[in-house]
Design a protein around this motif. Structure first.
Motif, short mmCIF file in Angstrom:
data_model
loop_
_atom_site.label_atom_id
_atom_site.label_comp_id
_atom_site.label_asym_id
_atom_site.label_seq_id
_atom_site.Cartn_x
_atom_site.Cartn_y
_atom_site.Cartn_z
N ASN A 209 0.82 -1.22 0.00
CA ASN A 209 0.00 0.00 0.00
C ASN A 209 0.85 1.26 0.00
O ASN A 209 0.54 2.23 -0.71
CB ASN A 209 -0.95 0.00 1.21
CG ASN A 209 -2.11 -0.96 1.04
OD1 ASN A 209 -2.98 -0.77 0.19
ND2 ASN A 209 -2.12 -2.01 1.82
N TYR B 30 -6.69 7.00 -10.28
CA TYR B 30 -5.56 6.79 -9.38
C TYR B 30 -5.63 7.71 -8.16
O TYR B 30 -5.03 7.41 -7.12
CB TYR B 30 -4.24 6.97 -10.14
CG TYR B 30 -4.06 5.87 -11.16
CD1 TYR B 30 -3.70 4.59 -10.76
CD2 TYR B 30 -4.29 6.10 -12.51
CE1 TYR B 30 -3.57 3.57 -11.69
CE2 TYR B 30 -4.15 5.09 -13.44
CZ TYR B 30 -3.79 3.82 -13.03
OH TYR B 30 -3.68 2.80 -13.93
N LEU C 208 -7.60 5.55 -5.99
CA LEU C 208 -6.75 4.41 -5.60
C LEU C 208 -5.73 4.84 -4.55
O LEU C 208 -5.39 4.06 -3.65
CB LEU C 208 -6.05 3.84 -6.84
CG LEU C 208 -5.19 2.58 -6.62
CD1 LEU C 208 -6.01 1.46 -5.99
CD2 LEU C 208 -4.58 2.13 -7.95
N SER D 108 -5.57 3.02 -0.95
CA SER D 108 -4.35 2.43 -0.37
C SER D 108 -4.04 3.06 0.99
O SER D 108 -3.61 2.36 1.93
CB SER D 108 -3.17 2.61 -1.32
OG SER D 108 -3.36 1.90 -2.51
N MET E 92 -14.99 4.75 -6.51
CA MET E 92 -14.24 4.11 -7.60
C MET E 92 -15.17 3.46 -8.61
O MET E 92 -14.91 3.47 -9.82
CB MET E 92 -13.26 3.09 -7.02
CG MET E 92 -12.15 3.72 -6.18
SD MET E 92 -11.21 2.53 -5.19
CE MET E 92 -10.15 1.82 -6.45
N HIS F 96 -11.59 -4.06 -9.48
CA HIS F 96 -12.49 -3.41 -8.53
C HIS F 96 -13.59 -4.35 -8.07
O HIS F 96 -13.98 -4.36 -6.90
CB HIS F 96 -13.11 -2.17 -9.18
CG HIS F 96 -13.89 -1.33 -8.22
ND1 HIS F 96 -15.27 -1.29 -8.23
CD2 HIS F 96 -13.50 -0.52 -7.19
CE1 HIS F 96 -15.68 -0.49 -7.27
NE2 HIS F 96 -14.64 -0.01 -6.63
N ASN G 87 -5.20 -6.07 -1.94
CA ASN G 87 -5.62 -4.98 -2.82
C ASN G 87 -4.50 -4.37 -3.67
O ASN G 87 -4.71 -4.11 -4.86
CB ASN G 87 -6.33 -3.89 -2.00
CG ASN G 87 -7.70 -4.33 -1.55
OD1 ASN G 87 -8.34 -5.19 -2.17
ND2 ASN G 87 -8.19 -3.77 -0.45
N TYR H 172 -4.87 -4.49 -7.80
CA TYR H 172 -4.94 -3.29 -8.63
C TYR H 172 -3.68 -3.02 -9.45
O TYR H 172 -3.67 -2.11 -10.27
CB TYR H 172 -5.24 -2.07 -7.75
CG TYR H 172 -6.69 -1.96 -7.38
CD1 TYR H 172 -7.61 -1.36 -8.24
CD2 TYR H 172 -7.16 -2.49 -6.19
CE1 TYR H 172 -8.95 -1.28 -7.91
CE2 TYR H 172 -8.50 -2.40 -5.84
CZ TYR H 172 -9.39 -1.80 -6.71
OH TYR H 172 -10.72 -1.72 -6.37
N SER H 173 -2.63 -3.79 -9.22
CA SER H 173 -1.39 -3.49 -9.94
C SER H 173 -0.89 -4.60 -10.86
O SER H 173 -0.20 -4.31 -11.84
CB SER H 173 -0.28 -3.14 -8.94
OG SER H 173 0.00 -4.24 -8.10
N ASN I 269 -2.26 -4.08 -14.32
CA ASN I 269 -2.42 -2.67 -14.66
C ASN I 269 -1.18 -2.16 -15.38
O ASN I 269 -0.11 -2.02 -14.78
CB ASN I 269 -2.66 -1.86 -13.38
CG ASN I 269 -3.12 -0.45 -13.65
OD1 ASN I 269 -2.53 0.24 -14.47
ND2 ASN I 269 -4.16 -0.02 -12.96
#
Length: 315
Positions: free
Chosen positions: A47, A65, A68, A72, A122, A248, A290, A294-295, A298
């Motif tokens: 995070n 972002y 996001l 985080s 989001m 998400h 998370n 999300y990464s 991405n």
């Protein structure tokens, strides 16, 4: 039991609580300590890494972002409210004062409710990006994003005050042993030697509003997103649209599923052992997962990470 007379006006005789933790089996204490310490380290690094990455890369300064970043930050904060105290319970008797317990409850509720609404924000951002792409920059302006974030933290503060206020009006006099690894609402209600009927109603209403409301908005957003995606004739276009939403959806399912199971029951003081397991998913497992959710898929995050690493190597 460690008990004494409090000077507070609610009549409680308990000045501190003993947190029983996850298990009382001695042979499991060390393995669980190592497991959750590892989870916490991964959660903090993941995070914090996302927060720094988004802050340092201008091309990630977009509404998606921006939310996001706050997501985080919230995950980092509320896992830090819970896990360090939990880890202490694996190595010694975990005693927490009455004031510390109420403070932990307040910040836990604050950040958990924040998470409900940041996930909702989001979802709305993804709805606008996919269903109204030409008006995206106008609708999701800096001012709108800022006001939505203020609303997120305001709802968290109001909800946390309601929950903590209900706990402060209760009297604790018979036992100070909390059958949990943190000061959560259901085990505290069970310990009270005064009537908890009003508190249970308030808990059900506050949790109902903060879970069902956001869930409804998320559901409507993704229903509209799905109908829009199905109208896209290009297979590549549909795949790209689905990929932007899949992360998400996983995060929402994990968080809202566990929290609804924990709190939206007729009697929140039953099945505390089940409650421990369900809270693990959204207080410990969720914040760890998370950053990866999300990464990993991405491309923007991958590009930003490579760019940041190259710049740091050159300097």
């Amino acid at each position: 039991m460690s008990q004494g007379r409090m000077a507070s006006g609610n009549g409680s005789s308990v000045i501190e609580f003993v947190l029983l933790g996850l298990t009382q089996q001695p042979e499991l204490q060390l393995p669980l300590f190592c497991l959750f310490l590892g989870i916490y380290v991964v959660s903090v690094l993941g995070n914090l890494g996302l927060i720094v990455l988004i802050a340092l890369n201008p091309h990630l300064h977009t509404p998606m972002y921006y939310f996001l970043f706050h997501f985080s930050f919230i995950d980092l904060c509320y896992s830090s409210v819970i896990i360090p105290k939990m880890l202490m319970g694996f190595v010694k008797q975990n005693i927490i004062s009455y004031g510390e317990c109420m403070a932990q409850l307040f910040f836990f509720c604050f950040f958990v409710i924040d998470e409900c609404y940041i996930l909702t924000s989001m979802a709305y951002d993804r709805y606008v990006a996919i269903c109204k792409p030409l008006r995206y920059k106008v609708i999701m302006s800096h001012q709108v994003c800022f006001m939505m974030t203020v609303g997120v933290y305001a709802m968290g503060f109001v909800g946390a005050m309601a929950h903590t206020g209900c706990m402060l009006r209760l009297t604790f006099c018979d036992s100070n042993v909390i059958n949990h690894y943190m000061c959560d609402i259901p085990p505290l209600l069970r310990l009270s030697c005064s009537s908890t009927s009003i508190s249970e109603v308030v808990v059900f209403i506050v949790v109902g509003v903060n879970v069902t409301g956001p869930c409804l908005i998320v559901f409507i957003s993704y229903t509209l997103i799905l109908s829009n995606i199905l109208c896209i004739h290009s297979r590549k276009g549909r795949s790209k649209a689905f990929s932007t939403c899949s992360s998400h959806i996983i995060a929402v399912s994990l968080f809202f599923g566990a929290s609804a199971f924990m709190y939206l029951k007729p009697s929140p003081t039953e099945s505390l052992d089940q409650g421990k397991i369900s809270t693990i998913f959204y207080t410990i497992v969720g914040p760890m997962m998370n950053p990866f959710i999300y990464s990993l898929r991405n491309k923007d995050v991958h590009i930003a990470l490579k760019k940041t690493l190259k710049e740091r190597i050159r300097t």
